[in-house]
Design a protein around this motif. Sequence first.
Motif, short mmCIF file in Angstrom:
data_model
loop_
_atom_site.label_atom_id
_atom_site.label_comp_id
_atom_site.label_asym_id
_atom_site.label_seq_id
_atom_site.Cartn_x
_atom_site.Cartn_y
_atom_site.Cartn_z
N VAL A 48 -6.24 1.82 12.43
CA VAL A 48 -5.67 0.49 12.23
C VAL A 48 -5.07 0.36 10.84
CG1 VAL A 48 -6.24 -1.95 12.08
CG2 VAL A 48 -7.24 -0.56 13.89
N ALA A 49 -5.80 0.88 9.84
CA ALA A 49 -5.32 0.82 8.47
C ALA A 49 -4.02 1.58 8.31
CB ALA A 49 -6.37 1.36 7.52
N MET A 50 -3.95 2.80 8.97
CA MET A 50 -2.73 3.61 8.89
C MET A 50 -1.56 2.88 9.54
SD MET A 50 -4.13 7.47 9.54
CE MET A 50 -2.46 8.11 9.60
N ALA A 51 -1.82 2.24 10.69
CA ALA A 51 -0.76 1.51 11.39
C ALA A 51 -0.26 0.37 10.52
CB ALA A 51 -1.28 0.97 12.72
N SER A 52 -1.20 -0.28 9.86
CA SER A 52 -0.83 -1.39 8.99
C SER A 52 0.01 -0.91 7.82
CB SER A 52 -2.09 -2.09 8.49
OG SER A 52 -1.77 -3.11 7.59
N ALA A 53 -0.38 0.23 7.26
CA ALA A 53 0.38 0.80 6.14
C ALA A 53 1.77 1.21 6.59
CB ALA A 53 -0.39 1.97 5.55
N ALA A 54 1.85 1.82 7.81
CA ALA A 54 3.15 2.24 8.33
C ALA A 54 4.05 1.03 8.57
CB ALA A 54 2.95 3.03 9.63
N GLU A 55 3.46 0.00 9.13
CA GLU A 55 4.24 -1.22 9.38
C GLU A 55 4.75 -1.80 8.06
OE1 GLU A 55 2.10 -4.85 10.46
OE2 GLU A 55 3.51 -5.07 12.13
N ARG A 56 3.87 -1.80 7.05
CA ARG A 56 4.27 -2.33 5.74
C ARG A 56 5.42 -1.52 5.15
NH1 ARG A 56 1.54 -5.27 1.52
NH2 ARG A 56 2.47 -4.79 -0.50
N ALA A 57 5.35 -0.20 5.31
CA ALA A 57 6.41 0.67 4.77
C ALA A 57 7.75 0.37 5.44
CB ALA A 57 6.02 2.14 4.97
N VAL A 58 7.73 0.14 6.76
CA VAL A 58 8.96 -0.18 7.48
C VAL A 58 9.53 -1.50 6.99
CG1 VAL A 58 9.90 -0.82 9.74
CG2 VAL A 58 8.38 1.15 9.53
N LEU A 59 8.65 -2.48 6.85
CA LEU A 59 9.09 -3.79 6.38
C LEU A 59 9.68 -3.72 4.97
CD1 LEU A 59 6.19 -6.07 7.69
CD2 LEU A 59 8.57 -6.07 8.47
N GLU A 60 9.05 -2.89 4.13
CA GLU A 60 9.55 -2.75 2.77
C GLU A 60 10.95 -2.14 2.76
OE1 GLU A 60 6.61 -0.56 0.67
OE2 GLU A 60 5.35 -2.32 0.28
N GLU A 61 11.17 -1.16 3.64
CA GLU A 61 12.50 -0.53 3.73
C GLU A 61 13.53 -1.54 4.23
OE1 GLU A 61 13.91 2.44 2.85
OE2 GLU A 61 12.04 2.56 1.70
N GLU A 62 13.14 -2.31 5.24
CA GLU A 62 14.07 -3.33 5.77
C GLU A 62 14.39 -4.37 4.72
OE1 GLU A 62 12.58 -4.99 9.37
OE2 GLU A 62 12.74 -3.12 10.51
N PHE A 63 13.36 -4.76 3.96
CA PHE A 63 13.57 -5.77 2.93
C PHE A 63 14.47 -5.23 1.82
CE2 PHE A 63 12.03 -8.41 -0.71
CZ PHE A 63 12.50 -9.62 -0.23
N ILE B 239 14.99 -14.20 4.16
CA ILE B 239 14.13 -13.86 3.03
C ILE B 239 12.73 -14.42 3.27
CG2 ILE B 239 13.72 -14.26 0.57
CD1 ILE B 239 16.01 -12.37 0.95
N SER B 240 12.66 -15.65 3.76
CA SER B 240 11.36 -16.30 3.99
C SER B 240 10.56 -15.61 5.08
CB SER B 240 11.58 -17.77 4.35
OG SER B 240 12.20 -18.47 3.30
N VAL B 241 11.23 -15.09 6.10
CA VAL B 241 10.54 -14.36 7.18
C VAL B 241 9.84 -13.13 6.62
CG1 VAL B 241 10.90 -12.93 9.23
CG2 VAL B 241 11.95 -15.19 9.08
N PHE B 242 10.54 -12.38 5.79
CA PHE B 242 9.92 -11.20 5.18
C PHE B 242 8.74 -11.59 4.30
CE2 PHE B 242 13.79 -8.95 6.39
CZ PHE B 242 13.29 -7.70 6.72
N SER B 243 8.92 -12.67 3.53
CA SER B 243 7.86 -13.04 2.60
C SER B 243 6.60 -13.48 3.34
CB SER B 243 8.34 -14.16 1.68
OG SER B 243 8.49 -15.36 2.40
N SER B 244 6.74 -13.89 4.59
CA SER B 244 5.57 -14.34 5.34
C SER B 244 4.71 -13.17 5.83
CB SER B 244 6.01 -15.21 6.52
OG SER B 244 6.69 -14.41 7.48
N TYR B 245 5.25 -11.94 5.81
CA TYR B 245 4.50 -10.79 6.32
C TYR B 245 3.55 -10.19 5.28
CZ TYR B 245 6.99 -10.39 10.75
OH TYR B 245 7.47 -10.63 12.01
N TRP B 246 3.97 -10.25 4.05
CA TRP B 246 3.12 -9.64 3.01
C TRP B 246 3.38 -10.36 1.69
CZ3 TRP B 246 7.79 -7.58 4.41
CH2 TRP B 246 8.66 -7.22 3.40
#
Length: 286
Positions: A3-18, A274-281
């Motif tokens: 779960v932690a790895m999936a969360s980290a992977a998701e965060r990495a994708v979001l960071e790239e998109e942002f 911008i606000s949508v991204f900020s709501s994720y992390w």
Amino acid sequence: MAVAMASAAERAVLEEEFKWLLQEEVHSVLKQLQEILKEASQRFALPASGSGGAVKQENFVLSTSGTDQVKGVLTLQGDALCQADVNLKMPRNNQLLHFAFREDKQWKLQQIQDARNHVNQAIYLLMNRDVNYQFKTGSEVLKLMDAVMLQLTRARNRLTTPATLTLPEIASSGLTRMFTPALPPDVLVNFYINLNKLCLTVYQLHVLQPSTTKNFKPAGGSILHNPGAMFEFGNQRYEVSHVHKVECVVPWLNDALVFFTVSLQLCQQLKDKISVFSSYWNYRPY
């Protein structure tokens, strides 16, 4: 752990998109906004083809569906009324009055001047962030959008919300000295912009005698004063007896209002992303 790895992977994708949003999409939106607002700015000073940038004159016929007491033709050149030719039929005796601008006079429309200045200020804000500028945070983008939207809202409001004036302010306006022959003392006129229309209001006045039994109550500021409104000017008291409002549609003002609306929508859409991204992390834009 999974779960932690999936969360980290998701965060990495979001960071790239942002990161892509800040580096690519923001500049694409800024370019769109600049192009739209330059079109809007040009509407306020229509260059005549082949005249080296001179602003062309446009004639508009004043009309109203309610009465034919006032008729006229206005000549608009950018933000200046350079000619006004008006006929007024006096209701008391059906006398026809004709008055026009003196040849040496023009009347600047402050609403148009102010709206154009706000548009140009918005363009300046956008051009300060050229394609090589790197936005580092969502907060930066939000602050820029807020600043641009403020200027656009002010520009739109100048066209959609005419100034409220008292009758003495109208009476003392330089507009009353623009005409030949001179306006009679029992007539006031006012020009203003309302949305995409250039409006002329003519007030016919009745002198209140000192012996009148009417309770004198001076009218406050208003866009349009109604019959019965009272005021004092030059040691004389007056009451508005008749009000005539005529107007003409100015197509390029309508274009400008559409450009303002589209630009404000673009700004808001970028803010929302911008606000949508900020709501994720905890990339907090504020």
